[in-house]
Design a protein around this motif. Sequence first.
Motif, PDB file in Angstrom:
ATOM      1  N   ALA A  40       0.810  -1.209   0.000  1.00 38.32           N
ATOM      2  CA  ALA A  40       0.000   0.000   0.000  1.00 38.32           C
ATOM      3  C   ALA A  40       0.844   1.260   0.000  1.00 38.32           C
ATOM      4  O   ALA A  40       0.309   2.351   0.027  1.00 38.32           O
ATOM      5  CB  ALA A  40      -0.944   0.003   1.198  1.00 38.32           C
ATOM      6  N   CYS A  41       2.173   1.120  -0.005  1.00 36.03           N
ATOM      7  CA  CYS A  41       2.989   2.331  -0.018  1.00 36.03           C
ATOM      8  C   CYS A  41       4.286   2.065  -0.748  1.00 36.03           C
ATOM      9  O   CYS A  41       4.602   0.930  -1.072  1.00 36.03           O
ATOM     10  CB  CYS A  41       3.278   2.813   1.406  1.00 36.03           C
ATOM     11  N   ASP A  42       5.025   3.127  -0.990  1.00 37.53           N
ATOM     12  CA  ASP A  42       6.344   3.005  -1.608  1.00 37.53           C
ATOM     13  C   ASP A  42       7.415   3.506  -0.664  1.00 37.53           C
ATOM     14  O   ASP A  42       8.522   3.815  -1.089  1.00 37.53           O
ATOM     15  CB  ASP A  42       6.391   3.829  -2.903  1.00 37.53           C
ATOM     16  N   SER A  43       7.086   3.646   0.613  1.00 39.47           N
ATOM     17  CA  SER A  43       8.045   4.268   1.530  1.00 39.47           C
ATOM     18  C   SER A  43       8.241   3.453   2.791  1.00 39.47           C
ATOM     19  O   SER A  43       8.649   3.987   3.809  1.00 39.47           O
ATOM     20  CB  SER A  43       7.559   5.675   1.882  1.00 39.47           C
ATOM     21  N   SER A  44       7.921   2.186   2.726  1.00 39.32           N
ATOM     22  CA  SER A  44       8.162   1.306   3.867  1.00 39.32           C
ATOM     23  C   SER A  44       7.390   1.755   5.099  1.00 39.32           C
ATOM     24  O   SER A  44       7.832   1.550   6.219  1.00 39.32           O
ATOM     25  CB  SER A  44       9.664   1.264   4.175  1.00 39.32           C
ATOM     26  N   SER A  45       6.225   2.351   4.879  1.00 32.16           N
ATOM     27  CA  SER A  45       5.572   2.917   6.048  1.00 32.16           C
ATOM     28  C   SER A  45       4.124   2.484   6.261  1.00 32.16           C
ATOM     29  O   SER A  45       3.402   3.169   6.964  1.00 32.16           O
ATOM     30  CB  SER A  45       5.669   4.441   6.012  1.00 32.16           C
ATOM     31  N   CYS A  46       3.686   1.348   5.714  1.00 37.57           N
ATOM     32  CA  CYS A  46       2.302   0.952   5.958  1.00 37.57           C
ATOM     33  C   CYS A  46       2.167  -0.451   6.540  1.00 37.57           C
ATOM     34  O   CYS A  46       1.159  -0.782   7.134  1.00 37.57           O
ATOM     35  CB  CYS A  46       1.482   1.039   4.675  1.00 37.57           C
ATOM     36  N   ALA A  47       3.177  -1.287   6.321  1.00 36.87           N
ATOM     37  CA  ALA A  47       3.202  -2.660   6.849  1.00 36.87           C
ATOM     38  C   ALA A  47       2.140  -3.585   6.244  1.00 36.87           C
ATOM     39  O   ALA A  47       1.931  -4.693   6.739  1.00 36.87           O
ATOM     40  CB  ALA A  47       3.136  -2.679   8.374  1.00 36.87           C
ATOM     41  N   ALA A  48       1.495  -3.152   5.179  1.00 36.54           N
ATOM     42  CA  ALA A  48       0.528  -4.038   4.514  1.00 36.54           C
ATOM     43  C   ALA A  48       1.228  -5.294   3.995  1.00 36.54           C
ATOM     44  O   ALA A  48       0.621  -6.352   3.871  1.00 36.54           O
ATOM     45  CB  ALA A  48      -0.138  -3.305   3.356  1.00 36.54           C
ATOM     46  N   CYS A  49       2.514  -5.162   3.702  1.00 41.41           N
ATOM     47  CA  CYS A  49       3.270  -6.230   3.053  1.00 41.41           C
ATOM     48  C   CYS A  49       3.919  -7.188   4.037  1.00 41.41           C
ATOM     49  O   CYS A  49       4.777  -7.978   3.660  1.00 41.41           O
ATOM     50  CB  CYS A  49       4.361  -5.586   2.210  1.00 41.41           C
ATOM     51  N   THR A  50       3.528  -7.084   5.309  1.00 46.65           N
ATOM     52  CA  THR A  50       4.196  -7.875   6.352  1.00 46.65           C
ATOM     53  C   THR A  50       4.049  -9.372   6.136  1.00 46.65           C
ATOM     54  O   THR A  50       2.954  -9.879   5.898  1.00 46.65           O
ATOM     55  CB  THR A  50       3.635  -7.488   7.739  1.00 46.65           C
ATOM     56  N   SER A  60       7.968  -7.044   3.652  1.00 43.24           N
ATOM     57  CA  SER A  60       8.543  -7.711   2.486  1.00 43.24           C
ATOM     58  C   SER A  60       8.876  -6.730   1.366  1.00 43.24           C
ATOM     59  O   SER A  60       9.639  -7.052   0.465  1.00 43.24           O
ATOM     60  CB  SER A  60       7.591  -8.797   1.967  1.00 43.24           C
ATOM     61  N   CYS A  61       8.338  -5.509   1.446  1.00 39.38           N
ATOM     62  CA  CYS A  61       8.626  -4.526   0.399  1.00 39.38           C
ATOM     63  C   CYS A  61       9.971  -3.873   0.602  1.00 39.38           C
ATOM     64  O   CYS A  61      10.430  -3.129  -0.242  1.00 39.38           O
ATOM     65  CB  CYS A  61       7.565  -3.434   0.392  1.00 39.38           C
ATOM     66  N   SER A  62      10.586  -4.071   1.752  1.00 35.67           N
ATOM     67  CA  SER A  62      11.811  -3.325   2.076  1.00 35.67           C
ATOM     68  C   SER A  62      12.995  -4.245   2.300  1.00 35.67           C
ATOM     69  O   SER A  62      13.950  -3.873   2.960  1.00 35.67           O
ATOM     70  CB  SER A  62      11.601  -2.496   3.343  1.00 35.67           C
TER      71      SER A  62
HETATM   72  S1  FES Z   1       4.115  -1.836   1.264  1.00 40.35           S
HETATM   73 FE1  FES Z   1       4.028  -0.314   2.756  1.00 40.35          FE
HETATM   74  S2  FES Z   1       5.465  -1.017   4.189  1.00 40.35           S
HETATM   75 FE2  FES Z   1       5.608  -2.467   2.651  1.00 40.35          FE
END
Ligand code: FES
Lengths: 168, 295, 766
Positions: A40-50, A60-62
């Motif tokens: 949900a973001c491109d800045s490692s700041s939403c944790a949707a990708c946990t 997992s995005c970072s």
């Molecule tokens: S997609 Fe937002 S933190 Fe990974």
Amino acid sequence: MKQQLNIVVNGEPRELFIEPKTLLVQVIREHLGLTGTHQACDSSSCAACTVVVDGMAVKSCSILALQVNGREVLTVEGLAQGPNLHPIQQAFIDNWAFQCGFCTSGQIMATKALLDENPDPTREEVQAQLDGHLCRCTGYNMINEAVRDAAKRIKAQKETANSEKGAK
Amino acid sequence: MKTIITDFNYLAAKTLDEALDLLCKHKDDDYRIIAGGQSLNTAMKHRLLTPEYILDIKGVADLDYVRFDEKEGLKIGALATHRSVELSPVVREKYEVLREMEENVASIETRNWGTLMGDLCNADPAVDPAPPLIALDAEITVSAKGEERTVPAEEFAVDFFETVVQPGEMATEIRVPPLPPNTGVHFMKYSQIHGDYALASASVLITLDAAKEQCVNARIGLGGVGVTPIRAKKAEEVLKGKKITDEVLAEAARVASEETSPISGIEASADYKRELAGTLVRRVGKEALERARRA
Amino acid sequence: MSEYSIIGKPTPNVDGPAKVTGEARYTIDMTLPHMLYGKLLRSPYPHARILSIDTSAAEKLPGVKAVITGKDTPGGKWGLWRRFRELSDQQALATDKVRFIGDPVAAVAATTEEIAERALDLIEVDYEPLPAVFDPIEAIKDDAPMVHEDFPSNINATRHIEWGDVDAAFAKADYIREDRFVLEAAHPCAMEVHNSLASYDKGTGRLTVWTSTGSPYFVQQNLADALKMREGDIRVIKPHVGGHFGGKNSTMPDSVNAAILSMKTGRPVKIVFNRDEEFTTTEHRTAQHMALKLGLKKNGEIVAFEVKAMTNGGAYTGLGATTLYLTGTFITMPYKIPNYRYDGVRTYTNIVWGTSIRGFGSVPGKYCSETQLDRAAKDLGIDPLEIRRINAVAPGYTAPGQYTFESCGIQPCIEKMAVRVKEKWPKIEQDEGIGYCAFAYMTGGIFNWIDTPYAYSSAHIKVNWDGTVDLYSQAADVGQGHNTVAAMICAEELGIGLDDIRLHMGDTAHAYTDLGAWGSRETLMNGNAIKDAAAQVKQKLIDIARMKLGENIAYDFVARDKRVFLELRPERGVSYYDLVKDAIRHNDGVPLTGTGHYTPHNKGMISPAYAMGIMAIKAKVDRETGHVTAQDVLVVHDSGQIINPLGARGQTEGCIHMGLGYGLCEEMPMDQGMLLNPEFVDYKILRTRDMPEIEIMHVPTYEPNGPFGAKEAAEATIAPAAPSLANAIYQACGAEFFSNVLKPEKVLKAIRAKEAQNNATSQAKK
Ligand code: FES
Ligand SMILES: Cc1cc2nc3c(=O)[nH]c(=O)nc-3n(C[C@H](O)[C@H](O)[C@H](O)COP(=O)(O)OP(=O)(O)OC[C@H]3O[C@@H](n4cnc5c(N)ncnc54)[C@H](O)[C@@H]3O)c2cc1C
Ligand code: FES
């Protein structure tokens, strides 16, 4: 140049060849088709990708996928046991802990890591652990209740399992 | 959603020696060290950084430690994650302030993979670990092949997102001396939203004399109120040698806020941040004093 | 109302299993064989003429399959409802000039996202920058640059509402106060960004589009306009949607350009926005200036109210013109206002445009009116809850020419609040305060400007031989839980279980129209349509039951617990499953179906029904840092008959989260039209530790226009959060706010201003 990546995803060993710049989330979603993990973001700041890597909740995005070489990855698709939902999943359903559901797999995976470490968290402990997870729908309180409800269910499940063992 | 689109050569080290060899070899190349990548990957996704080489040190196991001994104090290896510092029993027992600090760094997912050293090397002016490390009089070891130097925590960052680490070097260890007796330390950051980067942060260390009356030593670290984290030396002087009262603390806070040079941003103006730093010094100082009395 | 077996019972989400296992497919999760990835090149200038575009280098990049610019598009325009053609001002790609930073000028389709992204770097656009305007007050000046050539003074839309004799009433008022406000913009921030997948069938010339939308029908209409195609040749499918909040009403360039690229390449094309594109180029809650004049009697009764609004509309219209209209309406609710005047102006400016975000028309306006009301109450020495009680409307209240409240529980809501506040917060500490806000909101917008020939909502039911029911509707579950509500309404009416229902929703090919999830319309409007369809099937089953039972007296039959039986003699009945078999088998196999619809008649301009209530927030202020903590929230809500208490609670808590964000930290600061916080690191939304606990109480009324008496629960409670919070801080320390977003620095300044004022007064007294 592509490099080899060996990981275990949801219990299954996987061997892939990937560009080093590939992020873990790309391996999960694009290479393995496990689209339950969201971004949900491109800045490692939403944790949707946990997802959970070796028992730890991570974004997992970072993470460069090559950094998890040799490790075990658990995604939301790996939580249910066959046809049976995991107690966390059932508690999320029963407590209306999601609306659009887009942040949900991240919340659930963080909950999995939390409850493995702390089987009986307070409201504040749940808040501290899930604080990085943005949810635009729920206002979080119903998620918090679901997490604590899941803790109770897991405890009850363990007690039943133990007493069954005892009975034998 | 964004991905990293610029290819790089990926080289991974498994030991400190391997890492230093790689650094030596690529000293003159366009390279970046990656530890957890929690900050670096985002920068690469946004094409703010497009290095040719990525030197991965995440797997350098001999730098993944949090150790303590009574003589030398606490040692945190470059690959120790935020989370391992937060959960370390010795940190909990001897350096409670670092645990308190860690609990509010980013989110647990970032702390699980990101390193404390990576945070310092990323050198955001509002980096949380810097103020308590400054207050604790910590030193950072910077290594190159066959060389090593140590830098006081307050001198580690030199500018916005820039540290003393030179091409061919890497930061390897943080060393925190043992706390003298009768010492209290505290840290607070203020952000409107929980878990955010600080608008301002402050850490104060106070050591009292044996009678627990007079302040014999004080150290103050501030974050978010300049291009780097800073040490408020003049404010420390206000505290030293005095019996610390509310008035003394207020004076130290006033002096500390004068030592800052914050930058206006979308969240708050420089004036606000300056004043906030003072408020935090006063509040943190009060708690540090209480702790010193209890110590 | 216990006569229901399903309605009113806490019911887990019917999409739950899919959503907790990762099986739920959102558009962003979808791929098709042979699919290409599309990307848009966007303007770096807020206002500029396009002199030339050179795409040749991009076209040569291996993997690039198409590069298009404005001249390659069919050139159709779309935007606001069809009734207002002249305000349909969006286009797929800019042709002559760009009007905001982010206006798309070219689109690329390539075999990978990465190649598409690289191709954008290779497109060369020659711009002639033009003077730009960013503020509405500047925009209406004579010498302001014109955003659209045919709109002098940049006036995009105006709205006047008036009833009573406002000037005469002010002349007689005991107390008058005037306040001016500046409201900040806010972004809806759905977690799933805008994205679409389009697949054009070369053989048939038909198009299928999967998209993250709240209204498949509106997208279908807009695509038809944009592509100059027949609606019937376009099928729009809404998979699971990762949040809407009003930002997904309109049709954005993702679906339109994916469609055009698919038509050009003959391959499916998917376009996904980045988060910064989402922030900088998709619609937000409009920033606006407001001026309010309030006239009261000594006893606190409102005698006259005058409101002026000037909104920073942005480069295009979207549904912003509707928002402007509704701002003039909702600001009056739920109060008796005998004399009222509203003048609203929406201006074009060179920023991204604002639209109908959750609670549209109520959020900025209520912030102003409810904080003003608190100041007036203090001046008159009236308790803030009491002044709201005095002015609250009663059932049957009509605002002339505008709206009528049929069911209306606002008075009992206020009474209940008064009791509960005393119990819950017996003691208020230093620097704490309690703030109130009464609210009301539409349950489904009536304004048929969408200009559809169809009913507002329709639904189709097919009953299978085994008793399972296929329910077809275009209605959109976007997270609000409508699928669950739809299944519950269908099951209740037919007297069957949720396990009997199969949903087929959000697909324009499956059913007649539903206008979509906006204006809190699905529960009432789609609910009525579903109930109608189910009632038709039920009647057929009852007819058979009547024959089977051989009753000679026409007793009333009910369908419940999977049986149809005589209401007065429940033991005489027939199994639902047997009736279905009879209905089909003994009728030549004629399908057992029902097609229901709903269109409101004679219900005024706005809505057939209104949800309402009152909120109270206890908050604390830190006088040294200016930090505001929302400690505790109480809501008393008249949402009619609650269909699903779980869903209603979820909606209310989500509204409060968003509303508190509006009041505390969400904003869209810009510099020369450039958004300064286009990522979640800088755009702050409240996290779990920032959320207070929330207690929700209901005062259920029976709404005659709603299915089973229901009203909306999805939007009403967003508006009151920010004003309740600001009022709590006002009560705590006297600090006054004329703008939302109580960032610590602003709060600190307001506290100091108040202290200075107090000192001056006490000096003066000496
Ligand atoms: S997609 Fe937002 S933190 Fe990974
Ligand atoms: C959403 C979000 C919120 C955050 N909030 C906070 C916060 O509130 N407070 C806070 O303090 N931090 C915060 N952070 C920063 C976070 O703590 C860092 O991202 C993390 O600690 C970096 O560690 P890493 O190992 O991932 O470093 P990397 O991302 O791998 O590296 C960061 C930088 O340091 C360099 N580097 C890394 N290790 C070394 C080394 N040993 N020697 C020399 N150079 C090195 C890299 O080249 C790179 O330039 C936040 C981050 C995110 C994404
Ligand atoms: S459920 Fe929609 S974002 Fe969390």
